[in-house]
Design a protein around this motif. Structure first.
Motif, PDB file in Angstrom:
ATOM      1  N   GLY A 115      -4.278  -6.282  -7.427  1.00 16.25           N
ATOM      2  CA  GLY A 115      -5.804  -6.186  -7.214  1.00 16.25           C
ATOM      3  C   GLY A 115      -6.389  -5.164  -8.411  1.00 16.25           C
ATOM      4  O   GLY A 115      -5.410  -4.361  -8.880  1.00 16.25           O
ATOM      5  N   ASP A 134      -3.554  -8.405  -2.425  1.00 17.00           N
ATOM      6  CA  ASP A 134      -3.496  -6.883  -2.449  1.00 17.00           C
ATOM      7  C   ASP A 134      -3.754  -6.483  -1.128  1.00 17.00           C
ATOM      8  O   ASP A 134      -4.436  -7.011  -0.277  1.00 17.00           O
ATOM      9  N   TYR A 135      -3.330  -4.998  -0.845  1.00 18.33           N
ATOM     10  CA  TYR A 135      -3.491  -4.654   0.541  1.00 18.33           C
ATOM     11  C   TYR A 135      -4.585  -3.463   0.570  1.00 18.33           C
ATOM     12  O   TYR A 135      -4.965  -3.013   1.407  1.00 18.33           O
ATOM     13  N   SER A 136      -4.914  -3.058  -0.644  1.00 15.06           N
ATOM     14  CA  SER A 136      -5.696  -2.084  -1.025  1.00 15.06           C
ATOM     15  C   SER A 136      -7.369  -2.677  -0.897  1.00 15.06           C
ATOM     16  O   SER A 136      -7.753  -3.405  -1.844  1.00 15.06           O
ATOM     17  N   VAL A 161       3.914  -3.909 -11.544  1.00 17.49           N
ATOM     18  CA  VAL A 161       4.635  -2.619 -11.155  1.00 17.49           C
ATOM     19  C   VAL A 161       3.895  -2.397  -9.789  1.00 17.49           C
ATOM     20  O   VAL A 161       2.850  -2.081  -9.572  1.00 17.49           O
ATOM     21  N   SER A 162       4.602  -2.839  -8.668  1.00 20.63           N
ATOM     22  CA  SER A 162       4.032  -2.344  -7.200  1.00 20.63           C
ATOM     23  C   SER A 162       5.037  -2.430  -6.066  1.00 20.63           C
ATOM     24  O   SER A 162       4.820  -1.815  -4.919  1.00 20.63           O
ATOM     25  N   GLN A 183      -9.205  -1.974  -4.227  1.00 25.58           N
ATOM     26  CA  GLN A 183      -8.649  -2.822  -5.217  1.00 25.58           C
ATOM     27  C   GLN A 183      -9.268  -4.250  -5.271  1.00 25.58           C
ATOM     28  O   GLN A 183      -9.862  -4.723  -6.326  1.00 25.58           O
ATOM     29  N   ASP A 209      -0.582  -7.841   3.486  1.00 22.52           N
ATOM     30  CA  ASP A 209       0.713  -6.917   3.122  1.00 22.52           C
ATOM     31  C   ASP A 209       1.572  -7.704   2.658  1.00 22.52           C
ATOM     32  O   ASP A 209       2.251  -8.511   3.404  1.00 22.52           O
ATOM     33  N   MET A 210       2.340  -7.512   1.502  1.00 25.07           N
ATOM     34  CA  MET A 210       3.312  -8.239   0.818  1.00 25.07           C
ATOM     35  C   MET A 210       4.529  -8.042   1.587  1.00 25.07           C
ATOM     36  O   MET A 210       5.716  -8.743   1.345  1.00 25.07           O
ATOM     37  N   GLN A 229      -7.929  -6.129 -13.254  1.00 21.33           N
ATOM     38  CA  GLN A 229      -7.215  -5.744 -14.447  1.00 21.33           C
ATOM     39  C   GLN A 229      -6.469  -7.144 -15.111  1.00 21.33           C
ATOM     40  O   GLN A 229      -6.987  -7.511 -16.255  1.00 21.33           O
ATOM     41  N   GLN A 230      -5.832  -7.820 -14.304  1.00 18.41           N
ATOM     42  CA  GLN A 230      -4.996  -8.737 -14.674  1.00 18.41           C
ATOM     43  C   GLN A 230      -5.780 -10.277 -14.455  1.00 18.41           C
ATOM     44  O   GLN A 230      -5.867 -11.130 -15.340  1.00 18.41           O
ATOM     45  N   ALA A 247      -0.011  -8.273  -5.431  1.00 21.96           N
ATOM     46  CA  ALA A 247      -0.059  -7.012  -5.616  1.00 21.96           C
ATOM     47  C   ALA A 247      -0.926  -6.529  -6.958  1.00 21.96           C
ATOM     48  O   ALA A 247      -0.455  -5.497  -7.512  1.00 21.96           O
TER      49      ALA A 247
HETATM   50  C1  LIG Z   1       0.236  -0.254  -9.859  1.00 18.61           C
HETATM   51  S1  LIG Z   1      -1.015  -1.317  -8.952  1.00 18.61           S
HETATM   52  C2  LIG Z   1      -0.721  -2.772  -9.722  1.00 18.61           C
HETATM   53  C3  LIG Z   1      -2.236  -3.405  -9.944  1.00 18.61           C
HETATM   54  C4  LIG Z   1      -2.924  -2.877 -11.098  1.00 18.61           C
HETATM   55  N1  LIG Z   1      -3.979  -4.203 -11.345  1.00 18.61           N
HETATM   56  C5  LIG Z   1      -2.227  -2.809 -12.496  1.00 18.61           C
HETATM   57  O1  LIG Z   1      -2.556  -3.441 -13.329  1.00 18.61           O
HETATM   58  O2  LIG Z   1      -1.091  -2.620 -12.602  1.00 18.61           O
HETATM   59  C6  LIG Z   1      -0.075  -1.451  -7.323  1.00 18.61           C
HETATM   60  C7  LIG Z   1      -0.773  -2.484  -6.369  1.00 18.61           C
HETATM   61  O3  LIG Z   1       0.088  -2.750  -5.554  1.00 18.61           O
HETATM   62  C8  LIG Z   1      -0.761  -2.853  -4.374  1.00 18.61           C
HETATM   63  N2  LIG Z   1       0.264  -2.696  -2.982  1.00 18.61           N
HETATM   64  C9  LIG Z   1       0.935  -1.566  -2.666  1.00 18.61           C
HETATM   65  N3  LIG Z   1       1.482  -1.842  -1.419  1.00 18.61           N
HETATM   66  C10 LIG Z   1       1.274  -3.210  -1.128  1.00 18.61           C
HETATM   67  C11 LIG Z   1       1.641  -4.071  -0.187  1.00 18.61           C
HETATM   68  N4  LIG Z   1       2.375  -3.636   0.771  1.00 18.61           N
HETATM   69  N5  LIG Z   1       1.166  -5.177  -0.068  1.00 18.61           N
HETATM   70  C12 LIG Z   1       0.280  -5.683  -1.091  1.00 18.61           C
HETATM   71  N6  LIG Z   1      -0.243  -5.032  -2.180  1.00 18.61           N
HETATM   72  C13 LIG Z   1       0.450  -3.655  -2.230  1.00 18.61           C
HETATM   73  C14 LIG Z   1      -1.584  -1.578  -4.295  1.00 18.61           C
HETATM   74  O4  LIG Z   1      -2.946  -1.876  -3.348  1.00 18.61           O
HETATM   75  C15 LIG Z   1      -2.021  -1.617  -5.676  1.00 18.61           C
HETATM   76  O5  LIG Z   1      -3.056  -2.738  -6.189  1.00 18.61           O
END
Ligand SMILES: C[S@@+](CC[C@H](N)C(=O)[O-])C[C@H]1O[C@@H](n2cnc3c(N)ncnc32)[C@H](O)[C@@H]1O
Length: 279
Positions: free
Chosen positions: A67, A86-88, A131-132, A91, A112-113, A70-71, A65
């Motif tokens: 995408g 990632d699911y977006s 954080v995700s 992203q 989807d995680m 950034q990292q 998660a």
């Molecule tokens: C706050 S962002 C984290 C990524 C970002 N690159 C960062 O620097 O923090 C949260 C990420 O979680 C992903 N996400 C949310 N629900 C998800 C799921 N069910 N499965 C996979 N990814 C998911 C979002 O698409 C998003 O990219």
């Protein structure tokens, strides 16, 4: 529609609006990382201590998660072989854009995680999970899947929302307006609060779920730090709304209870662990 699809669509929309966690790194930052000057974040403000990542050269890293470019570009520049899940769609588009611009290969996986991760057992040396998991209801599943796809002795670096933010939904964050646990699938009033803010479908998680869940999945906690929102009333009052954890996976060398099993589940010796402190 499944709530995770709603979240993916919401996040795609936020990215169009310039959401901070969807802005990829620039070329200069990538060049600096190639020179060894880099940092990554798992939480809003504090960078991850470099010792948490160790020597990344040749290591197989999963950005879970993570995408958005950034990292993953940074860890690739530091020598890791990266996969991002990632699911977006947006992203992942950003992730591909950075990789194409900088000319490196990355495995990009839309998944989807909350489902089984589409990877074989013991694939990765390190998982970076910013954080995700506030976007999913059951974090236990995520820790179990992390344990499955990590190699024995592998590291899990996770950014965790501790739920405090879900207590403060008013604009200036100065009054408690919510309650914990925050589960909008159980409570229509909480879903309405999220909808009013176009905030997708989010969940609070307790320390039992976040850290207890990692321990029960077979991880051993090595280090931890906390972090704030970076701005706003809670930040000004020093309230740490996030935790970051470093944990190592200890997989049994043989099935629990089977021949050769010992209670010391380690396949990597404590003494070799840079974080190990002899009692
Ligand atoms: C706050 S962002 C984290 C990524 C970002 N690159 C960062 O620097 O923090 C949260 C990420 O979680 C992903 N996400 C949310 N629900 C998800 C799921 N069910 N499965 C996979 N990814 C998911 C979002 O698409 C998003 O990219």
């Amino acid at each position: 529609m499944e709530y995770t699809k709603t979240n993916a669509e919401t996040i795609d929309r936020w990215i169009d609006e310039g959401w901070e966690w969807g802005v990829p790194i620039d070329h200069e930052t990538y060049l600096q990382a190639l020179d060894g000057n880099w940092q990554i974040k798992l939480t809003p403000i504090k960078p991850v201590p470099r010792r948490w990542c160790g020597d990344l050269r040749g290591k197989r890293v999963l950005g879970l998660a993570a995408g958005g470019g950034q990292q993953m570009p940074i860890l690739t520049a530091a020598g890791a072989i990266c996969t991002v899940l990632d699911y977006s769609e947006k992203q992942l588009e950003s992730e591909q854009l950075v990789a194409s611009q900088e000319g490196y290969e990355i495995d990009i996986v839309r998944a989807d995680m909350t489902k089984l991760f589409p990877f074989a057992d013991s694939t990765f040396d390190l998982i970076v999970h910013p954080v995700s998991n506030c976007y999913i209801r059951d974090v236990t599943h995520v820790w179990a899947e992390c344990a499955r796809v990590l190699k024995p002795g592998g590291l899990l670096l996770a950014g965790l929302d501790n739920g405090f933010n879900y207590l403060f939904f008013d604009e200036d964050e100065s009054h408690v307006t919510g309650s914990l646990p925050f589960d909008p699938l159980e409570d229509p009033a909480k879903m309405a609060m999220l909808q009013k803010e176009d905030a997708g479908v989010q969940f609070s998680h307790s320390i039992e779920e976040q850290i207890g869940g990692q321990l029960r999945a077979g991880f051993r906690l090595l280090d931890v730090y906390d972090d704030t929102n970076g701005s706003g009333f809670l930040c000004e009052h020093g309230v740490p709304c996030f935790w970051a954890t470093l944990a190592r996976l200890y997989k049994p060398t043989s099935p629990i209870g089977g021949p050769g099993h010992s209670d010391r589940l380690s396949t990597c010796r404590d003494e070799q662990d840079p974080f190990f402190v002899k009692e």
